[in-house]
Write an enzyme that holds these catalytic residues in place. Structure first.
Site, PDB file in Angstrom:
ATOM      1  N   ARG A 253     -10.395 -57.900 -58.290  1.00  0.00           N
ATOM      2  CA  ARG A 253     -11.462 -58.895 -58.391  1.00  0.00           C
ATOM      3  C   ARG A 253     -10.830 -60.285 -58.297  1.00  0.00           C
ATOM      4  O   ARG A 253      -9.744 -60.521 -58.827  1.00  0.00           O
ATOM      5  CB  ARG A 253     -12.233 -58.756 -59.706  1.00  0.00           C
ATOM      6  CG  ARG A 253     -13.138 -57.540 -59.789  1.00  0.00           C
ATOM      7  CD  ARG A 253     -14.304 -57.651 -58.809  1.00  0.00           C
ATOM      8  NE  ARG A 253     -15.226 -56.520 -58.914  1.00  0.00           N
ATOM      9  CZ  ARG A 253     -15.160 -55.409 -58.198  1.00  0.00           C
ATOM     10  NH1 ARG A 253     -14.154 -55.271 -57.322  1.00  0.00           N
ATOM     11  NH2 ARG A 253     -16.046 -54.455 -58.338  1.00  0.00           N
ATOM     12  N   GLU A 281     -16.745 -64.819 -54.408  1.00  0.00           N
ATOM     13  CA  GLU A 281     -16.523 -63.711 -53.467  1.00  0.00           C
ATOM     14  C   GLU A 281     -16.477 -64.204 -52.024  1.00  0.00           C
ATOM     15  O   GLU A 281     -15.672 -63.735 -51.227  1.00  0.00           O
ATOM     16  CB  GLU A 281     -17.623 -62.656 -53.632  1.00  0.00           C
ATOM     17  CG  GLU A 281     -17.499 -61.460 -52.732  1.00  0.00           C
ATOM     18  CD  GLU A 281     -16.483 -60.437 -53.220  1.00  0.00           C
ATOM     19  OE1 GLU A 281     -16.388 -59.378 -52.591  1.00  0.00           O
ATOM     20  OE2 GLU A 281     -15.790 -60.676 -54.217  1.00  0.00           O
ATOM     21  N   HIS A 300     -13.764 -57.987 -48.451  1.00  0.00           N
ATOM     22  CA  HIS A 300     -14.007 -56.929 -49.442  1.00  0.00           C
ATOM     23  C   HIS A 300     -14.241 -55.581 -48.751  1.00  0.00           C
ATOM     24  O   HIS A 300     -15.232 -54.894 -48.987  1.00  0.00           O
ATOM     25  CB  HIS A 300     -15.201 -57.294 -50.335  1.00  0.00           C
ATOM     26  CG  HIS A 300     -15.150 -56.621 -51.687  1.00  0.00           C
ATOM     27  ND1 HIS A 300     -15.824 -57.104 -52.782  1.00  0.00           N
ATOM     28  CD2 HIS A 300     -14.512 -55.497 -52.119  1.00  0.00           C
ATOM     29  CE1 HIS A 300     -15.614 -56.322 -53.833  1.00  0.00           C
ATOM     30  NE2 HIS A 300     -14.814 -55.336 -53.437  1.00  0.00           N
TER      31      HIS A 300
END
Length: 342
Positions: A253, A281, A300
């Site tokens: 993360r 993100e 991701h």
């Protein structure tokens, strides 16, 4: 686990729009139909104000098969599901939809975190090997000069022979990475506050503290969960201690790394990075991470995608089959697990 009422428990699919279409093949749907009493094409996206078909299916459901985007199972939702006994999650973390009400209800919960760990570990292995060979900068330079260059002199410090790799977190993914690194000539360091020295030795790695790992490793890969205790765990002191030319890999993360402290090292070219996750993100449009030649930024994608989703579906359906036979889940999730895992 509560035993199934019969060998074919009633099951309802619950996940975000479009997820079931990517997760389940026709063969998966056929197996679901064979294992359970379910409409394998009915997917509940909203359990708070469900339509008549979903409301009826929820009232009868003994098992929920969930995946990404599943709505939270609040006390109000559970009141609409009086027969519910188990949740089978065909993905990794259950934190976004399994609530305290589920544990108070005594629901049995399982997830396909083990299946989702495999592609992340594979991505990490590729990143480690490419980092040691300096694949990204050499490729960019080769494309720029489009000619023979002084690679031999420049590459004296490149290569993967006896390189030191530091892994942060003996999670499912971290342990899988350890397994994948065994055929190579790496020295592997591990930081995990929950692991004992003897267990680390049995895994074939050296257990060290976080500061020592960062100072000794030419490649550092992060596999710790996102918890209050891990927020910005890779901060200015750890980054400053990393050797010149070291690579930081993050597939966990973005919040685990202090990016404001990392960016100066990246701008100067002192460190390299492979970042599949960032904080936020999606980096801002003006973030240097988009354009720095020593940063490989991916959207991701280390976790399951494409046909890798079918591996998670396979594991989930195996758990559904166990439930139907009245057997305990092979990979249960317990409330205590969530204080130490994603």
């Amino acid at each position: 686990m509560h035993p199934a009422t019969d060998n074919h428990p009633s099951l309802l699919l619950s996940m975000g729009p479009g997820v079931a279409e990517r997760l389940l093949t026709d063969a998966h749907r056929a197996r679901l139909t064979a294992l359970t009493r379910t409409d394998a094409h009915l997917v509940a996206h909203d359990l708070t104000a469900p339509g008549p078909r979903v409301a009826a299916a929820l009232a009868e459901a003994e098992v929920l098969l969930t995946c990404w985007g599943a709505p939270p199972l609040t006390a109000a939702v559970l009141d609409r599901a009086p027969r519910l006994r188990a949740v089978v999650h065909a993905a990794g973390s259950v934190k976004h939809h399994i609530t305290d009400a589920c544990w108070k209800r005594g629901l049995a919960v399982t997830s396909a975190a083990a299946a989702n760990a495999l592609p992340v570990a594979e991505y990490t292995l590729a990143a480690i090997l490419f980092a040691g060979k300096r694949i990204l900068p050499s490729s960019l330079r080769y494309g720029a000069v489009r000619a023979d260059d002084a690679w031999t002199a420049e590459s004296a410090a490149w290569g993967n022979y006896r390189r030191t790799v530091g892994l942060i977190g003996a999670s499912r993914i971290g342990r899988r990475v350890i397994d994948l690194l065994r055929p190579f000539d790496f020295e592997v360091l591990l930081y995990d506050p929950y692991m004992e020295t003897a267990e680390a030795r049995a895994l074939g790695v050296e257990l060290v503290d976080l500061d020592a790992l960062c100072a000794r490793s030419s490649i550092v890969s992060v596999h710790a969960p996102q918890l209050p205790a891990t927020y910005r765990m890779i901060g200015a002191p750890q980054l400053a201690s990393m050797p010149d030319g070291a690579t930081l890999i993050n597939t966990a993360r973005g919040s685990l790394i202090d990016e404001s402290a990392l960016l100066p090292h990246l701008r100067r070219g002192r460190l390299h990075a492979v970042l599949d996750v960032t904080d936020p993100e999606l980096p801002p449009p003006d973030s240097p991470l988009w354009t720095l030649p020593n940063v490989l930024l991916t959207p991701h994608v280390a976790g399951s995608l494409g046909n890798e989703l079918h591996r998670m579906a396979d594991q989930a359906l195996e758990e559904v089959a166990r439930y139907g036979r009245g057997e305990p889940f092979a990979d249960p999730v317990r409330p205590s697990d969530l204080t130490r895992s994603a």
